[in-house]
Design a protein around this motif. Structure first.
Motif, short mmCIF file in Angstrom:
data_model
loop_
_atom_site.label_atom_id
_atom_site.label_comp_id
_atom_site.label_asym_id
_atom_site.label_seq_id
_atom_site.Cartn_x
_atom_site.Cartn_y
_atom_site.Cartn_z
N VAL A 152 77.75 -22.24 4.49
CA VAL A 152 78.99 -22.58 3.83
C VAL A 152 78.70 -23.70 2.83
CG1 VAL A 152 81.37 -23.40 4.11
CG2 VAL A 152 80.31 -22.01 5.90
N PHE A 153 79.11 -23.51 1.56
CA PHE A 153 78.83 -24.50 0.53
C PHE A 153 79.79 -24.33 -0.64
CE2 PHE A 153 76.34 -20.75 -0.18
CZ PHE A 153 76.33 -20.55 -1.56
N CYS A 154 79.80 -25.31 -1.52
CA CYS A 154 80.61 -25.24 -2.74
C CYS A 154 79.69 -24.97 -3.92
CB CYS A 154 81.36 -26.55 -2.98
SG CYS A 154 82.78 -26.73 -1.91
N GLU A 155 80.24 -24.27 -4.90
CA GLU A 155 79.46 -24.02 -6.12
C GLU A 155 80.36 -24.08 -7.32
OE1 GLU A 155 77.68 -20.16 -5.66
OE2 GLU A 155 79.56 -19.15 -6.01
N PRO A 177 82.89 -28.62 -8.30
CA PRO A 177 82.75 -27.26 -7.76
C PRO A 177 84.03 -26.46 -7.97
CG PRO A 177 82.99 -28.85 -5.99
CD PRO A 177 82.88 -29.63 -7.26
N LYS A 178 83.88 -25.17 -8.15
CA LYS A 178 85.03 -24.30 -8.38
C LYS A 178 85.27 -23.34 -7.23
CE LYS A 178 84.71 -24.43 -13.38
NZ LYS A 178 84.61 -23.67 -14.61
N TYR A 179 84.26 -23.13 -6.39
CA TYR A 179 84.37 -22.13 -5.34
C TYR A 179 83.85 -22.66 -4.01
CZ TYR A 179 84.83 -19.01 -9.31
OH TYR A 179 85.25 -18.42 -10.47
N LEU A 180 84.46 -22.18 -2.93
CA LEU A 180 83.94 -22.36 -1.58
C LEU A 180 83.25 -21.05 -1.24
CD1 LEU A 180 83.76 -24.00 1.06
CD2 LEU A 180 85.84 -22.82 1.77
#
Length: 136
Positions: free
Chosen positions: A133-136, A43-46
């Motif tokens: 709230v998650f990562c992508e 993942p690159k983003y929160l």
């Protein structure tokens, strides 16, 4: 068992390849594939998404934070003088954020990112709101 490994074992069972050839193929297959349970893409983003509809007013928060920025921030905390960290912790506490900046460590962030990789935190808020709230 994955399909490619099963195909190799089927060829061995049918006598199309020898046991040594099957072993070499399986070894080569293991080298080219990531270990089980590891994500194909890191993942690159929160991402934090919040929607609120309250008493006729609505609002939406959609924040995408690069994880590299979080990593850099945690590493920069080590350069901040201890007295400044103490003051920042007091101000965070006053604002209702129970976070001790002195306790932040880069390895903790990496562990958090690993666990968030597959996790999604969702919360319904009363009366009409939703937080995700998650990562992508």
């Amino acid at each position: 068992m994955n399909e490619q490994r099963r195909d190799i074992l089927d060829m061995l069972a049918e006598g199309k390849i020898t046991a040594d050839e099957a072993e070499r193929l399986i070894t080569a297959l293991e080298r080219t594939q990531p270990p089980a349970g590891t994500p194909a893409v890191r993942p690159k983003y929160l991402r934090v998404v919040m929607e609120i509809n309250d008493e006729g007013e609505s609002g939406r928060l959609n924040v995408r934070i690069p994880l590299q920025l979080l990593r850099a921030g945690v590493q920069l905390v080590a350069l901040v003088p201890p007295k400044a960290l103490d003051r920042a912790n007091v101000e965070l506490d006053k604002a209702g954020v129970p976070l001790d900046l002195k306790q932040l460590k880069p390895e903790q962030l990496e562990a958090l990112v690993e666990h968030l990789d597959e996790a999604i935190v969702e919360m319904d808020m009363e009366p009409d709101g939703h937080l995700r709230v998650f990562c992508e």
